[in-house]
Scaffold this motif. Structure first.
Motif, PDB file in Angstrom:
ATOM      1  N   GLU A   1      20.565 -22.302 -32.510  1.00 21.16           N
ATOM      2  CA  GLU A   1      20.706 -22.753 -31.106  1.00 21.16           C
ATOM      3  C   GLU A   1      21.032 -21.563 -30.216  1.00 21.16           C
TER       4      GLU A   1
ATOM      5  N   ILE B   1      17.896 -19.342 -29.533  1.00 15.45           N
ATOM      6  CA  ILE B   1      16.976 -19.852 -28.521  1.00 15.45           C
ATOM      7  C   ILE B   1      17.511 -19.560 -27.125  1.00 15.45           C
ATOM      8  N   SER B   2      18.803 -19.800 -26.906  1.00 10.27           N
ATOM      9  CA  SER B   2      19.317 -19.596 -25.548  1.00 10.27           C
ATOM     10  C   SER B   2      19.390 -18.105 -25.197  1.00 10.27           C
TER      11      SER B   2
ATOM     12  N   ASP C   1      15.875 -17.023 -24.302  1.00  8.17           N
ATOM     13  CA  ASP C   1      15.462 -17.642 -23.068  1.00  8.17           C
ATOM     14  C   ASP C   1      15.974 -16.854 -21.871  1.00  8.17           C
TER      15      ASP C   1
ATOM     16  N   GLN D   1      10.577 -11.151 -18.192  1.00 10.29           N
ATOM     17  CA  GLN D   1      10.730 -11.740 -19.514  1.00 10.29           C
ATOM     18  C   GLN D   1       9.620 -11.212 -20.418  1.00 10.29           C
TER      19      GLN D   1
ATOM     20  N   ASP E   1       9.048 -13.835 -25.592  1.00 11.05           N
ATOM     21  CA  ASP E   1      10.334 -14.524 -25.507  1.00 11.05           C
ATOM     22  C   ASP E   1      10.180 -15.927 -24.937  1.00 11.05           C
ATOM     23  N   ARG E   2       8.969 -16.336 -24.618  1.00  7.79           N
ATOM     24  CA  ARG E   2       8.753 -17.708 -24.169  1.00  7.79           C
ATOM     25  C   ARG E   2       9.027 -18.654 -25.336  1.00  7.79           C
ATOM     26  N   ALA E   3       9.573 -19.862 -25.000  1.00  2.78           N
ATOM     27  CA  ALA E   3      10.076 -20.770 -26.034  1.00  2.78           C
ATOM     28  C   ALA E   3       9.073 -21.041 -27.165  1.00  2.78           C
ATOM     29  N   GLU E   4       7.799 -21.262 -26.841  1.00  2.67           N
ATOM     30  CA  GLU E   4       6.816 -21.592 -27.897  1.00  2.67           C
ATOM     31  C   GLU E   4       6.676 -20.433 -28.879  1.00  2.67           C
TER      32      GLU E   4
ATOM     33  N   VAL F   1       8.913 -18.093 -29.432  1.00  2.34           N
ATOM     34  CA  VAL F   1      10.173 -17.897 -30.154  1.00  2.34           C
ATOM     35  C   VAL F   1      10.199 -18.766 -31.408  1.00  2.34           C
ATOM     36  N   VAL F   2       9.723 -20.001 -31.285  1.00  3.47           N
ATOM     37  CA  VAL F   2       9.696 -20.903 -32.434  1.00  3.47           C
ATOM     38  C   VAL F   2       8.860 -20.292 -33.556  1.00  3.47           C
TER      39      VAL F   2
END
Ligand code: ADP
Ligand code: ZN
Length: 225
Positions: free
Chosen positions: A126, A129-130, A133, A167, A171-174, A176-177
């Motif tokens: 967790e 991710i933050s 972001d 950014q 580092d975009r959420a998709e 990062v996963v």
């Protein structure tokens, strides 16, 4: 009379993306007078210089995938044999696969060196991710900030050089996963490899930059001074 023996010292930093490896590697390199070797930075530099290697690497990086071992190895070889690296290095983002770990062992053996310490910076998902972001980096000098954890003095402007902050594409959420998946699959197994060698120290990556740095430094006291 006691002779001062300073030998090269090679330290590998391991940890998930966003664990703070880059920030801590820079500080460790400065404190122990070692060369900071970040394959991510080297690859981004190849991209910025529009080299052939850079354009090949970019296709993998934007998707969060690993750049093939061979390409990364080629980029690294010359550097590790250079004068700049002769006092030892802090490796940040390398090795990321067992093949890369074997290559690093081989090069260091050629130089009559070995990995002196492997430090694992642990951080829960967790938090990762933050952190990613909010991460912003300078388009000019590469300095890294965080919107809440380590904000620049002026919004969107680099404290160090006045460059524009942005950014990182990956580092975009998709993405990062995907980077986390790749990390678990390819890089996490290295923990066991180094643990079995008795080389691994685990350090808590939660807390402020200074706090984590203090823990890493304590773990390394035996290495140089
Ligand atoms: P982070 O540590 O935050 O994941 P890096 O800057 O180390 O970011 O790496 C960014 C990207 O560069 C990776 O997702 C990968 O595509 C590529 N990369 C960096 N180092 C390596 C490596 N040793 N092997 C393969 N790909 C790499
Ligand atoms: Zn800057």
């Amino acid at each position: 009379m006691t002779a001062m023996v300073t030998r090269a010292c090679d330290i590998v930093l391991l940890g998930p993306p966003g664990a703070g490896k880059g920030t801590q590697a820079k500080r460790l390199a400065a404190a122990f007078e070692l060369l900071h070797v970040s394959t991510g930075d080297l690859l981004r530099d190849e991209i910025a210089r529009r080299t052939e290697l850079g354009s090949e690497a970019k296709a993998f990086m934007v998707k969060g995938e690993l750049v093939p071992d061979e390409l990364v190895g080629k980029m690294l070889m010359g550097l590790l044999h250079s004068q700049a690296a002769s006092g030892g290095c802090v490796y940040d983002g390398y090795p990321r696969t067992t093949a890369q770990a074997a290559l690093l062992d081989g090069v260091l053996a050629e130089l009559a060196r070995r990995i002196d310490a492997v430090l694992f910076i642990g951080v829960p998902d967790e938090v990762i991710i933050s952190r990613m972001d909010g991460r912003r980096s300078c388009s000019e000098c590469g300095a890294v900030f965080h919107l809440t954890g380590n904000p620049p003095r002026q919004d969107g402007v680099c404290d160090a050089c006045g460059g524009a902050l942005g950014q990182r594409e990956d580092d975009r959420a998709e993405v990062v996963v995907e980077r986390l998946r790749v990390y678990r699959h390819y890089t996490q197994p290295l923990l066991d490899l180094y643990r079995h060698r008795g080389n691994l120290t685990e350090v808590d990556g939660l807390g402020g930059v200074d706090e984590v740095f203090g823990r890493l430094r304590a773990a390394l006291e035996s290495c140089r001074r």
